[in-house]
Design an enzyme around this catalytic site. Structure first.
Site, PDB file in Angstrom:
ATOM      1  N   LYS A 198      -0.316  -4.223  -3.448  1.00 21.70           N
ATOM      2  CA  LYS A 198      -1.618  -3.687  -3.075  1.00 21.70           C
ATOM      3  C   LYS A 198      -1.729  -2.275  -3.638  1.00 21.70           C
ATOM      4  O   LYS A 198      -1.246  -1.321  -3.058  1.00 21.70           O
ATOM      5  CB  LYS A 198      -1.759  -3.705  -1.554  1.00 21.70           C
ATOM      6  CG  LYS A 198      -3.183  -3.616  -1.048  1.00 21.70           C
ATOM      7  CD  LYS A 198      -3.651  -2.206  -1.021  1.00 21.70           C
ATOM      8  CE  LYS A 198      -5.042  -2.125  -0.406  1.00 21.70           C
ATOM      9  NZ  LYS A 198      -5.544  -0.745  -0.470  1.00 21.70           N
ATOM     10  N   ASP A 240      11.321   4.466  -9.360  1.00 28.90           N
ATOM     11  CA  ASP A 240      11.090   5.018 -10.693  1.00 28.90           C
ATOM     12  C   ASP A 240      12.024   6.183 -11.001  1.00 28.90           C
ATOM     13  O   ASP A 240      12.424   6.388 -12.149  1.00 28.90           O
ATOM     14  CB  ASP A 240       9.635   5.474 -10.840  1.00 28.90           C
ATOM     15  CG  ASP A 240       8.689   4.313 -11.120  1.00 28.90           C
ATOM     16  OD1 ASP A 240       9.164   3.163 -11.165  1.00 28.90           O
ATOM     17  OD2 ASP A 240       7.480   4.556 -11.291  1.00 28.90           O
ATOM     18  N   SER A 298       0.807  -1.203   0.000  1.00 24.84           N
ATOM     19  CA  SER A 298       0.000   0.000   0.000  1.00 24.84           C
ATOM     20  C   SER A 298       0.848   1.264   0.000  1.00 24.84           C
ATOM     21  O   SER A 298       1.600   1.517  -0.931  1.00 24.84           O
ATOM     22  CB  SER A 298      -0.933  -0.074   1.212  1.00 24.84           C
ATOM     23  OG  SER A 298      -1.957   0.868   1.163  1.00 24.84           O
TER      24      SER A 298
END
Length: 408
Positions: free
Chosen positions: A338, A324, A313
């Protein structure tokens, strides 16, 4: 560190999401921060079912309702609901048809649990537990708590609580047995290696810290246990202050099952100065990009993030953004996967609905739901490591950081 502007930035994040209350449920969803106080209105149990049906129809992120005719539930239980227990059965059945493990109804007891969690404190003994092959095992003991004072240890297996065996019970059921009114006793039988030990412990208020830190040979270590606490951003700032003279940081997200979206955004923004930090995709494909905000304080040193299958989460929002942007090296095992966003909606009769309202994408547009995030360097944590108290993942992270630092 210019704290005034940092606190202003926290306020900006809070205002952006309309944060009033922060509730945590057992599956630890990402929460949008739009939660409100308990609804003290009382209505018939039949009307409660009807209200939930309408809310799901209007707000559930998938307008196809799992490719079913949602209207088949509208009058399914007319005349059959006599009390709130009946209402819970009916609502649970409706929600089960969505095939969504994160959308669930909370009765009064479960909803009150959210109010306990928002304050990051609880009355109990101060341990975190997991279900390990059917056994309830202590994974860590919180410093300065009755559990520590009674010499409970990580690895202890809880056999019974006040004479009630834990076999077959869920983690939440065991947690409810351990918790209780402050200054009341609880008797716990544990198994440590081959020895059975019985401890009588007096419950106290447990003030939970979600962030802790330390320094080892110019390497800072910051563990974020959860993103749930309303104090988590300030706790992280304090940890950053304590580790400011180090050359690199290890940020430990292992076992961090999530919490508040604004908290993950705030901490990511300390490392990522510009660009989108996460994309929220709502009902009917509406996409909203959350951008980094300008602040005077940045953390520029090398970072390694520890992750595992319990990192979920909000943990994945933070680690996904850091990966990234090549802002951190991820070490450990694949994260939970999740990628859905929940909103906790207060209902009448002091109940609540935890409803999936959106999904999120990492800055590169990656959907990690049910897939997880693969670490850059995989390091398994074995049972032998646990027995020997060898944290091979942390040691690997420190070795990687040392090499990064030596190149600078």
């Amino acid at each position: 560190m210019k704290r005034k502007k940092l606190y202003i930035f926290i306020g900006m994040v809070v205002a952006l999401f309309g944060l009033n209350k922060a509730f945590m449920v057992f599956n630890n969803p990402i929460m949008t921060g739009n939660e409100e106080l308990i609804n003290h209105d009382y209505i018939s149990s039949q009307k409660l079912v009807e209200n939930v049906w309408n809310i799901v129809k209007k707000h559930y992120y998938d307008p196809t309702m799992n490719e079913q005719d949602w209207y088949r539930w509208k009058h399914r239980y007319d005349g059959q609901i006599k009390n709130d227990d009946d209402a819970k059965v009916a609502i649970d059945t409706m929600l089960a048809s969505l095939n969504d493990p994160y959308s669930r109804f909370m009765d009064k007891e479960e909803y009150n649990e959210q109010n306990t969690s928002i304050n990051s404190k609880i009355c109990g003994i101060g341990v975190n537990i997991i279900s390990d092959a059917g056994k309830i095992r202590i994974i860590n003991v919180i410093d300065g708590t009755p559990a520590q004072n009674s010499n409970l240890q990580a690895g202890d297996v809880i056999l019974d609580i006040d004479g009630k065996e834990t076999s077959g019970l869920s983690v939440s059921e065991v947690a409810n047995l351990v918790r209780g009114a402050e200054n009341t006793p609880v008797q716990i039988t544990i198994l440590r290696n081959s020895d059975k030990l019985t401890k009588k412990i007096i419950r106290k208020e447990i003030k939970i810290k979600t962030v802790k830190s330390s320094v080892d040979n110019r390497i800072g270590y910051i563990q974020i246990n959860s993103f749930i606490g309303s104090t988590t951003p300030n706790e992280f700032l304090e940890a950053a202050e304590r580790t400011k003279n180090t050359d690199g940081l290890v940020i430990d997200l292992r076992g961090n099952t999530g919490g508040l979206l604004p908290n993950a955004i705030f901490i990511a923004n300390l490392f990522i100065p510009e660009g989108k930090l996460v994309s929220i995709v709502g009902r009917n494909g509406y996409k909203y990009d959350i951008q980094a905000q300008n602040t005077d304080f940045r953390i520029n040193k090398p970072v390694v993030i520890l992750v595992d299958g319990g990192s979920a989460s909000a943990s994945e929002i933070f680690s996904g953004a850091m990966k990234d942007y090549n802002r951190a090296t991820l070490v450990g095992t694949k994260t939970f996967g999740k990628g859905m966003v929940q909103k906790i909606i207060p209902l009448e009769n002091e109940t609540g609905l935890n409803l999936t309202v959106a999904k999120y994408l990492t800055p590169s547009g990656t959907d990690i739901n049910k897939k997880g995030i693969n670490p850059d360097i995989e390091v398994q944590f074995t049972e032998k490591n646990l027995r020997n108290k060898e944290d091979v993942q942390l040691q690997t992270a420190k070795n990687i950081l040392s090499k990064m630092i030596s190149k600078n």
